[in-house]
Design an enzyme around this catalytic site. Structure first.
Site, mmCIF file in Angstrom:
data_model
loop_
_atom_site.group_PDB
_atom_site.id
_atom_site.type_symbol
_atom_site.label_atom_id
_atom_site.label_comp_id
_atom_site.label_asym_id
_atom_site.label_seq_id
_atom_site.Cartn_x
_atom_site.Cartn_y
_atom_site.Cartn_z
ATOM 1 N N CYS A 108 0.824 -1.216 0.000
ATOM 2 C CA CYS A 108 0.000 0.000 0.000
ATOM 3 C C CYS A 108 0.853 1.259 0.000
ATOM 4 O O CYS A 108 0.491 2.269 -0.610
ATOM 5 C CB CYS A 108 -0.939 0.003 1.196
ATOM 6 S SG CYS A 108 -0.126 -0.190 2.797
ATOM 7 N N HIS A 278 -1.693 1.695 7.210
ATOM 8 C CA HIS A 278 -2.128 1.570 5.817
ATOM 9 C C HIS A 278 -1.981 2.912 5.107
ATOM 10 O O HIS A 278 -2.318 3.960 5.654
ATOM 11 C CB HIS A 278 -3.582 1.115 5.773
ATOM 12 C CG HIS A 278 -4.106 0.838 4.406
ATOM 13 N ND1 HIS A 278 -3.443 0.051 3.487
ATOM 14 C CD2 HIS A 278 -5.247 1.247 3.782
ATOM 15 C CE1 HIS A 278 -4.158 -0.023 2.379
ATOM 16 N NE2 HIS A 278 -5.252 0.702 2.534
ATOM 17 N N ASN A 298 -8.595 3.755 -2.097
ATOM 18 C CA ASN A 298 -7.903 2.603 -1.538
ATOM 19 C C ASN A 298 -7.276 1.792 -2.674
ATOM 20 O O ASN A 298 -7.497 2.090 -3.853
ATOM 21 C CB ASN A 298 -8.891 1.745 -0.732
ATOM 22 C CG ASN A 298 -8.224 0.945 0.357
ATOM 23 O OD1 ASN A 298 -6.998 0.823 0.400
ATOM 24 N ND2 ASN A 298 -9.008 0.380 1.249
#
EC number: 3.4.22.1
Length: 339
Positions: A108, A278, A298
């Site tokens: 990520c 994240h 995302n």
């Protein structure tokens, strides 16, 4: 006296840690609990029959890592709108609306970076350079400066690598777009699907400094560079001003298991255990039913959340969302000969 204060602090911390109930991350109990709270968002099932190790690996950002130099504040000099969406502001830049998939890899930190870099390259060339910057190149070739590849990394290292070494182009898995497309396949969040199962066992691919067959120019000639990279202060106005003037940024925050169930509305942590750090891309802000939010993309594919996007509470550094903002400016002079 000071022992009493320490004891009180510990008791308060323990009480705070147990304020919110704990559920299995994939349970219907968690979803039902959230939806009964009359909170600011709605929960639903995004993941079916996946390993918990996979869910934890999705959160591959090391929070509180190395910091980039801060940039000069300019938020007070800009009149900012109540609502802003980079997809609408720069509609000639298609990457802003794109959702990628990191697969079974804690990458990520790399995706948040290359997505924002792709957007900014288009924005700062007035739409003349539309490129999908390669997550593969960053993930596999940055090395220890960025952390440990699929096992987690630093957003600051990603942006620094862009300015120092550059990044080639590369689209999503099996797209054959650009020099180095992503080589880790998407995995199946849902029961009946064609993708491979999601596990927490993905290894970092090796660094490959040559483009896929049939692509030109060469790896070295395909590099896109940043002019500068920096951190943005946790001032809400400075973050908004940065997005408004220069384009989407990379942010990072602490994920709790209830975030995995997000479907719509403005996310606010309600229940569940911490999963990890994240990184995501923040592309705007607004107010929904009186609740201020950040609009973010995302990297868990289109099946997750609101077609891959989500909103999260703005202005309270919720889950640390305003603490680790990084960004940079592309080196546009490298494109002058193309215009």
């Amino acid at each position: 006296m000071w022992w009493s204060l320490i004891l009180l602090s510990c008791l308060l911390a323990l009480t705070s840690a147990h304020d919110k109930p704990s559920f299995h991350p994939l349970s219907d109990d968690l979803i039902n609990y959230i939806n009964k709270q009359n909170t600011t968002w709605q929960a639903g099932r995004n993941f079916y029959n996946v390993d918990i190790s996979y869910l934890k690996k999705l959160c591959g950002t090391v929070l509180g890592g190395p910091k980039l130099p801060g940039r000069v504040a300019f938020g007070e000099d800009i009149d900012l709108p109540e609502t802003f969406d980079a997809r609408e502001q720069w509609s000639n830049c298609p990457t802003i609306g794109q959702i990628r998939d990191q697969g079974s890899c804690g990458s990520c930190w790399a995706f948040g970076a290359v997505e924002a870099i792709s957007d900014r390259t288009c924005i700062h060339t007035n739409g003349r350079v539309n490129v999908e910057v390669s997550a593969e190149d960053l993930l596999t070739c940055c090395g220890i400066q960025c952390g440990d590849g699929c096992n987690g990394g630093y957003p600051s290292g990603a942006w620094s690598f862009w300015t120092k070494k550059g990044l080639v182009s590369g689209g999503v898995y099996n797209s054959h777009v650009g020099c180095l497309p992503y080589t880790i396949p998407p995995c199946e969040h849902h029961v009946n699907g064609s993708r491979p199962p999601c596990t927490g066992e993905g290894d970092t691919p090796r660094c490959n400094k040559s483009c896929e067959a049939g692509y030109s120019p060469s790896y070295k000639e395909d590099k896109h560079f940043g002019y500068t990279s920096y951190s943005v202060s946790n001032s809400v106005k400075e973050i908004m001003a940065e997005i408004y003037k220069n384009g989407p940024v990379e942010g990072a925050f602490t994920v709790f298991s209830d975030f995995l169930t997000y479907k719509s509305g403005v996310y606010k942590h309600e229940a569940g255990d911490m999963m990890g750090g994240h990184a995501i891309r923040i592309l705007g802000w607004g107010v929904e039913n009186g609740v201020p939010y950040w609009l973010a993309a995302n990297s868990w594919n289109l099946d997750w959340g609101d077609n891959g996007f989500f909103k999260i509470l703005r202005g309270e550094n919720h889950c640390g969302i305003e603490s680790e903002i990084v960004a940079g400016i592309p080196r546009t002079d490298q494109y002058w000969g193309r215009f």
